[in-house]
Design a protein around this motif. Structure first.
Motif, PDB file in Angstrom:
ATOM      1  N   ALA A  80       7.040   6.092  -4.711  1.00 16.66           N
ATOM      2  CA  ALA A  80       7.103   7.245  -3.808  1.00 16.66           C
ATOM      3  C   ALA A  80       8.262   7.075  -2.834  1.00 16.66           C
ATOM      4  O   ALA A  80       8.607   5.953  -2.442  1.00 16.66           O
ATOM      5  CB  ALA A  80       5.788   7.395  -3.029  1.00 16.66           C
ATOM      6  N   MET A  81       8.855   8.229  -2.428  1.00 16.09           N
ATOM      7  CA  MET A  81       9.925   8.184  -1.435  1.00 16.09           C
ATOM      8  C   MET A  81      10.055   9.544  -0.765  1.00 16.09           C
ATOM      9  O   MET A  81       9.628  10.578  -1.305  1.00 16.09           O
ATOM     10  CB  MET A  81      11.246   7.770  -2.068  1.00 16.09           C
ATOM     11  CG  MET A  81      11.796   8.733  -3.084  1.00 16.09           C
ATOM     12  SD  MET A  81      13.383   8.114  -3.724  1.00 16.09           S
ATOM     13  CE  MET A  81      13.878   9.491  -4.749  1.00 16.09           C
TER      14      MET A  81
ATOM     15  N   ILE B 125       8.629   3.032  -0.806  1.00 15.51           N
ATOM     16  CA  ILE B 125       7.792   1.875  -1.079  1.00 15.51           C
ATOM     17  C   ILE B 125       8.260   1.207  -2.362  1.00 15.51           C
ATOM     18  O   ILE B 125       8.896   1.833  -3.214  1.00 15.51           O
ATOM     19  CB  ILE B 125       6.309   2.262  -1.194  1.00 15.51           C
ATOM     20  CG1 ILE B 125       6.107   3.338  -2.267  1.00 15.51           C
ATOM     21  CG2 ILE B 125       5.772   2.730   0.156  1.00 15.51           C
ATOM     22  CD1 ILE B 125       4.661   3.650  -2.583  1.00 15.51           C
ATOM     23  N   GLN B 126       7.941  -0.084  -2.524  1.00 21.22           N
ATOM     24  CA  GLN B 126       8.398  -0.886  -3.646  1.00 21.22           C
ATOM     25  C   GLN B 126       7.220  -1.375  -4.480  1.00 21.22           C
ATOM     26  O   GLN B 126       6.241  -1.871  -3.925  1.00 21.22           O
ATOM     27  CB  GLN B 126       9.172  -2.099  -3.144  1.00 21.22           C
ATOM     28  CG  GLN B 126      10.487  -1.766  -2.506  1.00 21.22           C
ATOM     29  CD  GLN B 126      11.375  -0.960  -3.423  1.00 21.22           C
ATOM     30  OE1 GLN B 126      11.751   0.145  -3.084  1.00 21.22           O
ATOM     31  NE2 GLN B 126      11.682  -1.486  -4.586  1.00 21.22           N
ATOM     32  N   GLU B 127       7.332  -1.251  -5.784  1.00 15.71           N
ATOM     33  CA  GLU B 127       6.288  -1.781  -6.660  1.00 15.71           C
ATOM     34  C   GLU B 127       6.355  -3.308  -6.759  1.00 15.71           C
ATOM     35  O   GLU B 127       5.324  -3.974  -6.700  1.00 15.71           O
ATOM     36  CB  GLU B 127       6.387  -1.149  -8.047  1.00 15.71           C
ATOM     37  CG  GLU B 127       5.206  -1.470  -8.937  1.00 15.71           C
ATOM     38  CD  GLU B 127       5.186  -0.614 -10.182  1.00 15.71           C
ATOM     39  OE1 GLU B 127       5.370  -1.165 -11.274  1.00 15.71           O
ATOM     40  OE2 GLU B 127       4.986   0.607 -10.061  1.00 15.71           O
TER      41      GLU B 127
ATOM     42  N   ASP C  86       9.791  -8.577   0.656  1.00 12.06           N
ATOM     43  CA  ASP C  86       9.705  -8.433   2.105  1.00 12.06           C
ATOM     44  C   ASP C  86      10.000  -7.002   2.529  1.00 12.06           C
ATOM     45  O   ASP C  86      10.022  -6.706   3.721  1.00 12.06           O
ATOM     46  CB  ASP C  86      10.646  -9.407   2.808  1.00 12.06           C
ATOM     47  CG  ASP C  86      12.113  -9.121   2.518  1.00 12.06           C
ATOM     48  OD1 ASP C  86      12.404  -8.328   1.598  1.00 12.06           O
ATOM     49  OD2 ASP C  86      12.977  -9.706   3.206  1.00 12.06           O
ATOM     50  N   ALA C  87      10.252  -6.105   1.550  1.00 14.78           N
ATOM     51  CA  ALA C  87      10.530  -4.695   1.832  1.00 14.78           C
ATOM     52  C   ALA C  87       9.572  -3.809   1.031  1.00 14.78           C
ATOM     53  O   ALA C  87       9.993  -2.854   0.395  1.00 14.78           O
ATOM     54  CB  ALA C  87      11.979  -4.361   1.509  1.00 14.78           C
TER      55      ALA C  87
ATOM     56  N   GLY D 294       1.182   1.496  -3.943  1.00 11.46           N
ATOM     57  CA  GLY D 294       1.297   2.592  -4.899  1.00 11.46           C
ATOM     58  C   GLY D 294       1.493   3.946  -4.246  1.00 11.46           C
ATOM     59  O   GLY D 294       1.884   4.903  -4.911  1.00 11.46           O
ATOM     60  N   ARG D 295       1.224   4.048  -2.976  1.00 13.01           N
ATOM     61  CA  ARG D 295       1.396   5.302  -2.245  1.00 13.01           C
ATOM     62  C   ARG D 295       2.107   5.020  -0.925  1.00 13.01           C
ATOM     63  O   ARG D 295       1.857   4.007  -0.273  1.00 13.01           O
ATOM     64  CB  ARG D 295       0.037   5.961  -1.947  1.00 13.01           C
ATOM     65  CG  ARG D 295      -0.787   6.337  -3.183  1.00 13.01           C
ATOM     66  CD  ARG D 295      -0.238   7.571  -3.866  1.00 13.01           C
ATOM     67  NE  ARG D 295      -1.007   7.929  -5.036  1.00 13.01           N
ATOM     68  CZ  ARG D 295      -1.994   8.831  -5.059  1.00 13.01           C
ATOM     69  NH1 ARG D 295      -2.325   9.460  -3.955  1.00 13.01           N
ATOM     70  NH2 ARG D 295      -2.633   9.102  -6.168  1.00 13.01           N
ATOM     71  N   GLY D 296       2.949   5.951  -0.519  1.00  7.72           N
ATOM     72  CA  GLY D 296       3.611   5.853   0.775  1.00  7.72           C
ATOM     73  C   GLY D 296       3.972   7.242   1.263  1.00  7.72           C
ATOM     74  O   GLY D 296       4.372   8.092   0.471  1.00  7.72           O
TER      75      GLY D 296
END
Length: 626
Positions: A399-400, A417-419, A423-424, A453-455
């Motif tokens: 998601a972005m 968000i990162q799968e 640190d990010a 998984g969600r942001g």
């Protein structure tokens, strides 16, 4: 007569400025978009568009006609505030509203199309009857003006036994249908057995690509695709579906369809094609190319529309985002489909670090302020000329959100968000430079699982300018402001879509069939609408997204379309809450309009404009431009 309450005005300067920064583009020639909705006993809420192409101080008169009687003007003085009105009327039968835009001398400059509401059968939504084929169910939508009348039509994706790419099995053929807002079916396109059904396969772009006032539809096709007038593309008898249900052979096409009839206008080869080794997988060799060799990662498609020259729209089709990534841009001009450029992470060492950066979605915006659009492809950005602009090298995400999320900084920001654990796990990026402004780490538990998984980013707390950000999963807890400072240990239980719905400048939350509002004082959400009580459902399983959310008509706030449980209708919900805010239709902001075109792609995401809407937006109206 009822008087409109005092309204706080924000001028059209925001959109006019954003449009100027975005270059000379082609905003749609929309009509007034009048809509009337039951808002309670004896109350009807009426709203209409302020166009981004008309003077910001345009004044209006509103007229009501009951059961065919002579129209009565409802306002004592011209309406100069928010483009909405709460009418109090006790009537049964039909009530018709028209809006008159006024010239400076008070005479009519334009009279809107009438909108009639049937008070004998009042419902708080607009019903669009649909014809769902047996075995199918209505899924994602797009909207565009297909016939040039200034009103949007709905393009609907009907699905049959869809599969995620990682799952084997034969699916039904994807079907695309077009409907007017009254439910008249215009055409049906059957993509045929050689296009697999699922969220990652058919990304359909609907947009006026040649500037004639009528939109076209563009998507990937194959042998056996049948257009809206019955013509078949390629070999009608070909079937390349293998025993696992995947399609790893046969030609792949890109087709432009006429928006008003569904007729195929032009077909060319899809770029990029499958790698030749896809036909004869050799394990590690193919895995190095796309990420695996059985038809999963090589068939992850994305698409968008972008103003790559700043003046004319191009369609961009893409393949891959876990390893190799390829984007190909095409122009539809004067009845010809031409290839503009291809960006391929495997084409040279220069773009090697751009591989593996894709999301299950994308965004389009002018991130460098040159009037031309870039494609934000997750962790990397492709410039308008088809070259890499920058990459964060943070990898894949789900998601972005791209907009002016921080009004105190010049330019646009990306919340993502990162799968992969890092640190990010959630972070904010300055899109003019690629700088990571702040980041929040994922937390691995027992060596298992993935990143969040969600942001979601949205301005939901008036104490802080800019968007608040939160995510679900990977141990990233709490709500942070746009500076990355934690402002609450609690988060809304909604982390999906965002929507402008009520009367203030903050954004509301949309998940499943529910619109909620974050109460920053009690740190809980309150429900504003639950469409499930009207027989609606959400789409795409656990993703739980609407068919579409967009500023379809009425004032600048957004509508939502959900299908009914029985698949016989699409129901369009619009707010009935008065607002003190005047804004032109969001569809006349280029970034927002292009977001509606890509909203159906992959894991659907909410649309964003190029400018800041939120607490203190008046203060930041003259923010330094990028």
């Amino acid at each position: 007569m009822l008087k409109q309450p005092a309204m706080m005005i924000i001028t059209a300067t925001l959109i006019a400025t954003a449009t100027a920064q975005a270059g000379s583009w082609q905003p749609e020639r929309l009509n007034r978009g009048v809509v009337a909705t039951v808002a309670g006993e004896g109350k009807i809420f009426v709203s209409w568009r302020l166009l981004g192409t008309e003077p910001e101080d345009t004044r209006f008169d509103l007229y009501r006609s009951v059961a065919g009687q002579a129209p009565v003007k409802l306002n004592d003085q011209p309406l100069t505030g928010g483009t909405c009105f709460m009418d109090e009327v006790n009537a049964r039968g039909s009530i018709t509203y028209t809006v008159h835009a006024l010239k400076p001398d008070g005479s009519d400059a334009q009279v809107s199309q009438p909108y009639t509401i049937d008070m004998a059968h009042p419902v708080p939504y607009r019903s669009v009857p649909i014809q769902t084929p047996e075995g199918y169910s209505p899924n994602d939508c797009s909207v565009a003006d297909l016939d040039g009348d200034g009103e949007y039509e709905i393009i609907l994706h009907q699905v049959n036994n869809p599969k995620d790419n990682s799952h084997s099995g034969v699916t039904g053929a994807p079907i695309l249908q077009a409907y007017t807002l009254s439910g008249k079916k215009l055409w049906e396109i059957n993509l045929g057995p050689n296009i697999r059904e699922g969220a990652h396969y058919t990304q359909f772009m609907v947009y006026d690509l040649d500037g004639d006032g009528r939109a076209e539809l563009v998507c990937k096709t194959a042998d056996g695709t049948r257009d809206g007038i019955g013509n078949v593309i390629g070999d009608p008898n070909a079937n390349y579906v293998n025993e696992a249900g995947y399609i790893l052979a046969g030609p792949e096409f890109l087709t432009v369809f006429d928006g008003s009839t569904g007729r195929a206008l032009a077909t060319t080869d899809y770029i990029p094609p499958r790698h030749p080794d896809t036909l004869h997988p050799t394990g590690d060799q193919l895995k190095d190319i796309w990420g695996d060799g059985y038809g999963n990662r090589c068939d992850r498609f994305l698409a968008c529309v972008a103003y790559l020259d700043g003046e004319h729209p191009s369609v961009v089709m893409a393949r891959g985002y876990y390893t190799r990534t390829v984007l190909a841009a095409f122009d539809w001009r004067n009845g010809k489909l031409t290839h503009r450029w291809t960006f391929d992470t495997s084409s040279s060492e220069q773009w090697k670090n751009y591989a593996g950066q894709g999301n299950h979605n994308l965004s389009v915006a002018d991130v460098d302020g040159d009037g031309k659009d870039e494609i934000i492809y997750g962790g990397m950005v492709v410039d308008d000329d088809g070259k890499g602009l920058f990459t964060t090298q943070l990898g894949h995400g789900d998601a972005m959100h791209v907009s002016d999320l921080d009004p105190t900084r010049p330019g646009l920001e990306l919340y993502r968000i990162q799968e992969p654990f890092s640190d990010a796990g959630a972070h904010l990026v300055d899109l003019s430079t690629g700088q990571i402004i702040w980041k929040r780490p994922s937390v691995r538990r027992d060596g298992k699982g993935q990143g969040p998984g969600r942001g979601l980013a949205a301005d939901i707390d008036p104490r802080y300018p800019g968007a608040e950000c939160w995510s679900f999963g990977a141990g990233i807890t709490g709500l942070v402001n746009i500076n990355g400072d934690k402002i609450s240990e609690n988060t809304p239980n909604s982390c999906n879509f965002a929507i402008w719905w009520d009367g203030d400048d903050l954004r509301e939350l949309l998940d499943k069939t529910t619109i909620t509002k974050w109460d920053w004082q009690s740190e809980k959400v309150t429900t504003l609408l639950d469409a499930a009580q009207y027989g609606c459902r959400s789409n795409n399983g656990t993703k739980a997204t609407p068919a579409i959310s967009a500023d379809l008509f009425g004032d600048w706030r957004e509508e939502v379309i959900w299908p009914t449980e029985d698949g016989t209708e699409l129901r369009v919900f619009t707010t009935t809450i008065p607002t003190q805010r005047r804004l032109p239709t969001l569809m006349h902001d280029r970034q927002y309009r292009l977001a509606i075109a890509w909203q159906n792609v992959g894991y659907n995401q909410p649309p964003w404009p190029s400018f800041y809407i939120g607490q203190g937006m008046d203060q930041f109206r003259k923010k330094t431009s990028r």
